[in-house]
Design a protein around this motif. Structure first.
Motif, short mmCIF file in Angstrom:
data_model
loop_
_atom_site.label_atom_id
_atom_site.label_comp_id
_atom_site.label_asym_id
_atom_site.label_seq_id
_atom_site.Cartn_x
_atom_site.Cartn_y
_atom_site.Cartn_z
N PHE A 115 55.85 72.83 -69.59
CA PHE A 115 54.77 72.44 -70.49
C PHE A 115 53.53 71.90 -69.79
N GLY A 116 53.57 71.79 -68.47
CA GLY A 116 52.45 71.21 -67.75
C GLY A 116 52.53 69.70 -67.74
N ASP A 117 51.53 69.07 -67.13
CA ASP A 117 51.48 67.60 -67.12
C ASP A 117 51.25 67.10 -68.54
N TYR A 118 52.00 66.07 -68.90
CA TYR A 118 51.89 65.54 -70.26
C TYR A 118 51.91 64.03 -70.22
N GLN A 119 51.68 63.41 -71.39
CA GLN A 119 51.38 61.98 -71.41
C GLN A 119 52.46 61.11 -72.05
N ARG A 120 53.31 61.67 -72.87
CA ARG A 120 54.29 60.83 -73.58
C ARG A 120 55.62 61.56 -73.71
N GLN A 121 56.69 60.84 -73.39
CA GLN A 121 58.05 61.35 -73.54
C GLN A 121 58.87 60.37 -74.38
N LEU A 122 59.31 60.82 -75.54
CA LEU A 122 60.14 59.99 -76.42
C LEU A 122 61.54 60.60 -76.51
N PHE A 123 62.55 59.74 -76.45
CA PHE A 123 63.93 60.18 -76.54
C PHE A 123 64.57 59.69 -77.83
N ILE A 129 66.50 54.45 -65.27
CA ILE A 129 66.03 55.74 -64.73
C ILE A 129 64.53 55.98 -64.96
N VAL A 130 63.93 55.30 -65.95
CA VAL A 130 62.52 55.54 -66.24
C VAL A 130 61.61 55.23 -65.05
N PRO A 131 61.85 54.17 -64.27
CA PRO A 131 60.98 53.96 -63.11
C PRO A 131 60.93 55.16 -62.16
N GLU A 132 62.06 55.81 -61.95
CA GLU A 132 62.06 56.99 -61.09
C GLU A 132 61.30 58.14 -61.75
N LEU A 133 61.48 58.30 -63.05
CA LEU A 133 60.72 59.34 -63.76
C LEU A 133 59.22 59.09 -63.65
N ARG A 134 58.82 57.83 -63.80
CA ARG A 134 57.40 57.51 -63.67
C ARG A 134 56.87 57.91 -62.29
N ARG A 135 57.61 57.54 -61.26
CA ARG A 135 57.17 57.85 -59.91
C ARG A 135 57.05 59.36 -59.68
N GLU A 136 58.05 60.09 -60.12
CA GLU A 136 58.06 61.54 -59.90
C GLU A 136 56.92 62.23 -60.65
N PHE A 137 56.73 61.86 -61.91
CA PHE A 137 55.66 62.47 -62.68
C PHE A 137 54.29 62.09 -62.10
N ALA A 138 54.14 60.82 -61.72
CA ALA A 138 52.85 60.36 -61.20
C ALA A 138 52.51 61.06 -59.88
N ALA A 139 53.51 61.29 -59.05
CA ALA A 139 53.26 61.90 -57.75
C ALA A 139 52.73 63.33 -57.88
N LYS A 140 53.09 64.01 -58.97
CA LYS A 140 52.69 65.41 -59.14
C LYS A 140 51.48 65.57 -60.05
N ARG A 141 51.03 64.49 -60.66
CA ARG A 141 49.95 64.59 -61.63
C ARG A 141 48.59 64.72 -60.93
N PRO A 142 47.82 65.76 -61.23
CA PRO A 142 46.48 65.88 -60.65
C PRO A 142 45.58 64.72 -61.08
N GLU A 165 45.64 59.69 -68.34
CA GLU A 165 46.84 58.96 -68.73
C GLU A 165 46.97 58.95 -70.25
N ALA A 166 48.08 58.45 -70.74
CA ALA A 166 48.28 58.39 -72.18
C ALA A 166 47.27 57.47 -72.83
N PRO A 167 46.70 57.86 -73.98
CA PRO A 167 45.71 57.01 -74.64
C PRO A 167 46.32 55.70 -75.13
N THR A 168 45.55 54.63 -75.01
CA THR A 168 45.92 53.33 -75.56
C THR A 168 44.69 52.76 -76.26
N HIS A 169 44.88 51.69 -76.99
CA HIS A 169 43.73 51.06 -77.64
C HIS A 169 42.71 50.63 -76.60
N GLN A 170 43.19 50.10 -75.48
CA GLN A 170 42.27 49.63 -74.45
C GLN A 170 41.45 50.77 -73.85
N SER A 171 42.11 51.91 -73.59
CA SER A 171 41.38 53.03 -73.00
C SER A 171 40.41 53.64 -73.99
#
Length: 374
Positions: free
Chosen positions: A296-304, A326-339, A344-350
């Motif tokens: 699906f390409g790089d994406y911003q939100r994963q809900l289980f 396991i989520v910390p490892e998923l964060r690292r892996e996804f972040a390392a490959k993200r252009p 990043e995922a939208p938040t109220h602050q952003s």
């Protein structure tokens, strides 16, 4: 990237004991799941909206408002807000109120739901489903972005000089994801407005959702919101985790076989092969989740989804402990490959920062006279 859990709030017998929780027990279990999600470091808790047994979450804002008072960081979302059968005025006001109570930790996934009879219960015709989704959302956007609205459409009474209250927090409406499992019209709608698209691909093979997401990305770029790979995408998924993979399979099988949605259908093995469902060890969950980027390409939100099919609360909380590991490892892996140019995922602050920057830019142009302001 945001990681979290969503619930459909089903009241289902535990197939291993025959026990059925009361509605009150199930509602309080959903709250406990949200609190646990924050405790283990997840980002999002999302609740569905249903108005029929065996489901209990008929009032998402009531539940999310209660959870907001007991959490500090957790983003509170809906897994489906029924844009077809809810009044857009009520949605605008309810979620703006929730925004204020939660200090902006709110967004929504708009959808049509999967329960046909809900339409006449709220005075609507299911044959108007797509029309209602399009018209009601257009009105909702205006109610959040315009202080005074005059409006006339096909499916509700007109509005004259109407102001919804309260106004969105900081003048920034909640971010909206449009959820769909089958409708290209909804992918088109999300792209048109530059909103997010949430593909809850928990039932069908990935190829179906790849087509929907590719359509959304292409149309997002067509409408000038950014490059296709920058379009905000969210994905659903399902997991059941134990340290030993065979233990996970043996424990989850009776719940899968009797689940109200897909029970008595394909085998557990077939379902895990063809859908995102992962039943196994932590490493198996990590490995399969990381393949979603390939599809699906790089994406911003994963809900289980972790609490359905009659699973007892104790087991669900154990699943959340596993996700927290396991989520910390998923964060690292996804972040390392993200252009670098993928947001990043939208938040109220952003969203507030973007609004402030846009207003500052307009004021700067107006002062210097360089360019035109439209």
């Amino acid at each position: 990237m945001q990681f979290g859990v969503f619930t459909v709030g089903d009241v289902t017998p535990d197939p291993t004991t025959g026990r059925v929780p009361t509605e009150g027990e199930r509602i309080k279990a959903m709250v406990a799941i949200a609190l646990k999600a924050e405790e283990v470091g997840l980002d999002v808790f999302a609740t569905g909206e249903h108005h029929n047994p065996p489901f209990v979450p008929s009032s998402p804002t009531t539940m999310l408002g209660y959870i907001a008072a007991r959490t500090e960081k957790l983003i509170l979302s809906t897994a489906t807000t029924l844009i077809t059968t809810n009044d857009p005025v009520k949605i605008a006001e309810d979620y703006a109120m929730l925004q204020h109570l939660a200090d902006g930790r709110v967004d929504l996934i708009m959808g049509r739901g999967n329960t046909g009879p809900v339409y006449p219960w709220f005075g609507k015709d299911i044959r108007d489903g797509i029309e209602l989704a399009i018209e009601n959302y257009h009105l909702l956007r205006r109610l959040w972005r315009e202080d005074v609205v005059d409006w006339e459409g096909k499916h509700r009474t007109p509005l004259q000089s109407f102001t919804s209250t309260p106004r969105p927090l900081d003048g920034v409406p909640p971010f909206v994801w449009h959820g769909s499992i089958r409708s290209p019209e909804i992918a088109e709608q999300a792209a048109y407005y530059g909103d997010g698209f949430f593909a809850n691909h928990i039932f069908w093979p990935k190829e179906h959702f790849m087509r929907l997401i590719n359509l959304y990305r292409a149309r997002f770029e067509h409408y000038g919101h950014g490059k296709a790979h920058q379009a905000p995408v969210g994905l659903g998924g399902q997991v059941f985790i134990r340290p030993n993979s065979q233990d996970a399979v043996n424990e989850f099988r009776p719940y899968f076989d009797n689940a109200p949605v897909y029970g008595h259908g394909p085998s557990l093995e077939t379902f895990t092969e063809q859908t995102p469902l992962t039943v196994g060890s932590p490493q198996q969950v990590i490995d399969k989740t990381l393949t979603f980027r390939e599809h699906f390409g790089d994406y911003q939100r994963q809900l289980f989804l972790v609490d359905h099919a009659g699973l007892p609360l104790k087991t669900v909380l154990e699943q959340l402990d596993q996700l927290g590991e396991i989520v910390p490892e998923l964060r690292r892996e996804f972040a390392a490959k993200r252009p670098a140019d993928v947001p990043e995922a939208p938040t109220h602050q952003s969203l507030l920062a973007a609004k402030t920057a846009a207003e500052t830019g307009v004021q700067s142009v107006a002062r210097t006279g360089k360019g035109s302001v439209r």
